[in-house]
Design an enzyme around this catalytic site. Structure first.
Site, PDB file in Angstrom:
ATOM      1  N   HIS A   1       0.827  -1.219   0.000  1.00  0.00           N
ATOM      2  CA  HIS A   1       0.000   0.000   0.000  1.00  0.00           C
ATOM      3  C   HIS A   1       0.857   1.264   0.000  1.00  0.00           C
ATOM      4  O   HIS A   1       0.426   2.316   0.453  1.00  0.00           O
ATOM      5  CB  HIS A   1      -0.993   0.000   1.182  1.00  0.00           C
ATOM      6  CG  HIS A   1      -2.017  -1.084   1.051  1.00  0.00           C
ATOM      7  ND1 HIS A   1      -3.181  -0.927   0.355  1.00  0.00           N
ATOM      8  CD2 HIS A   1      -2.004  -2.367   1.494  1.00  0.00           C
ATOM      9  CE1 HIS A   1      -3.864  -2.069   0.381  1.00  0.00           C
ATOM     10  NE2 HIS A   1      -3.163  -2.963   1.053  1.00  0.00           N
TER      11      HIS A   1
ATOM     12  N   SER B   1      -4.388 -10.800 -12.019  1.00  0.00           N
ATOM     13  CA  SER B   1      -5.037  -9.758 -12.819  1.00  0.00           C
ATOM     14  C   SER B   1      -4.016  -8.958 -13.640  1.00  0.00           C
ATOM     15  O   SER B   1      -4.212  -8.749 -14.840  1.00  0.00           O
ATOM     16  CB  SER B   1      -5.856  -8.827 -11.931  1.00  0.00           C
ATOM     17  OG  SER B   1      -5.086  -8.401 -10.845  1.00  0.00           O
TER      18      SER B   1
ATOM     19  N   ASP C   1       1.874  -3.899  -9.441  1.00  0.00           N
ATOM     20  CA  ASP C   1       1.637  -5.242  -9.982  1.00  0.00           C
ATOM     21  C   ASP C   1       1.962  -5.311 -11.470  1.00  0.00           C
ATOM     22  O   ASP C   1       2.624  -6.234 -11.939  1.00  0.00           O
ATOM     23  CB  ASP C   1       0.173  -5.656  -9.771  1.00  0.00           C
ATOM     24  CG  ASP C   1      -0.202  -5.654  -8.303  1.00  0.00           C
ATOM     25  OD1 ASP C   1       0.693  -5.469  -7.471  1.00  0.00           O
ATOM     26  OD2 ASP C   1      -1.394  -5.835  -8.006  1.00  0.00           O
TER      27      ASP C   1
END
Ligand code: GLA
Length: 381
Positions: free
Chosen positions: A18, A111, A155
């Site tokens: 985060h 994803s 990511d």
């Protein structure tokens, strides 16, 4: 070019959770688990078919009529196509077959692997001339606009830029990065998958993002500095404690502390100080549990369990949170025994099977095979 096969990996993140959307640092790597996709032109102007073996269903899309769908994975594909359409009108009809060994919903970013693999493959198939950074940002925009997760850049970056046996220290504010050899032997990275995804994963993620942004605004306005976590310190946060309220205070101080841990972890890795790296992992978990509040009982249980195994130097929850995997830095000789005892204890406590895999930093998105119009084939080494 009329047919191409791409391998697009998931990712781990050694530390720095985060922090990517909070102007911070991250230390991720691509992993040896990939989505494999074979793409070929089908001679139509705009008809695209995407078949996923894992999900056993087929998505048919029209490039001129793209809107979010109902199936989870469809939106990643539709989002990428839509972002590509906004950039260029050069994509035409294609067929895609994909197969994956990236565990879905486990925090290793299947994803991003899907988004970036598809964009990377279409870029080559239709000679779009898009560079790696545009592929990374396009994948992120697909997630924002079609999936609804306001994710950071980590990511997609890790999936595309990964390098075998290296982690990457990325400054998410400047986007500067460098590779650090992941020399951790005789320790290895063991992932334990809780096999739970709590409902909060999208809404909770977006809320955390808003909470840290509003906290930051209060602090930077008070001190008259530019609105970035890089311009504030723990002392400044302490001075604004009352105005921030308990939630804002916890979120903002976590970000500053986690950023510091990433830089220390990168040094520890360079100096081969595995013990310190392990301590930082535990501290990161504690911060995520108590201050950023993105953990869950299953993850906490596994991290506590790891503390009973003296050959584990550190462990923490990894990824967006609310489920998924823990990352464990464990001596290679203790992996098998720990898996047996952890699986037993986890099953007893939650009635859920634990899954696991040992992983190593690996190559980012790459071409495995391509065929041109004359039928000649090239296979990458
Ligand atoms: C998800 C997001 C990333 C990052 C992590 C938490 O994986 O996609 O951008 O914010 O959570 O570190």
């Amino acid at each position: 070019m009329n047919e191409i096969t791409i391998a697009s990996p998931g990712r781990i993140n050694l530390i720095g959770e985060h922090t990517d959307y909070n102007d911070g640092y991250v230390l991720p790597a691509a992993i040896d688990k990939c989505i494999y996709m074979t793409l070929k032109t089908n001679g139509t102007k705009s008809r695209c078919t995407i078949r996923s073996k894992g999900f056993d269903n087929i998505l048919v899309a029209d490039l001129f009529d793209l809107k979010p769908g109902t199936e989870g994975w469809h939106n990643y594909v539709l989002g990428v196509l839509s972002e590509l359409q906004l950039l260029t009108q050069s994509v035409k009809g294609f067929d895609c077959e994909m197969e994956t060994n990236v565990p879905v919903g486990s925090g290793v970013s299947s994803s991003a692997a899907l988004e970036c693999g598809l964009a990377f493959g279409l870029n080559i198939l239709f000679e779009l001339g898009i560079d790696d950074w545009e592929i990374i940002k396009l994948g992120q925009r697909a997630e924002h606009n079609f999936v609804g997760t306001q994710c950071g850049i980590m990511d997609q970056f890790a999936s595309v830029m990964g390098k075998k046996d290296h982690v990457m220290l990325l400054d998410c504010q400047s986007l500067d990065y460098h590779y650090i050899p992941a020399k951790i032997s005789p320790y290895v990275i063991l992932m334990l998958n809780t096999n739970v995804t709590h409902n909060l994963s999208t809404s909770g993620y977006n809320t955390r993002r808003e909470e840290s942004a509003s906290g930051l605004k209060i602090i930077t306005e008070r001190f008259g500095v530019k609105n970035s976590f890089r311009n504030i310190t723990l002392e400044m946060i302490n001075e604004c404690k009352e105005a921030l309220g308990s939630v804002g205070y916890k979120r903002c101080s976590y970000v500053i502390e986690e950023n510091q841990r990433v830089l220390e972890a990168a040094d520890a890795l360079k100096n081969n100080d595995m013990a310190h790296l392990g301590e930082l992992l535990y501290q990161s978990h504690q911060g995520q549990r108590e201050k950023y509040e993105v953990s869950c009982p299953e993850l906490d249980f596994l991290v506590e369990l790891s503390k009973l195994e003296k050959e584990i130097l550190g462990a923490r929850m990894m990824g967006g949170g609310f489920g998924g995997c823990t990352l464990n830095l464990i001596h290679e000789n203790s992996v098998d025994d720990f898996i047996i005892s952890a699986s037993k204890a986890y099953k007893k406590r939650f009635g859920i099977e634990l899954s696991h895999f040992v992983t190593v930093p690996s190559q980012g998105t790459s071409i495995i095979r391509q065929t041109n119009e004359t039928g000649s084939k090239r296979t990458s080494p």
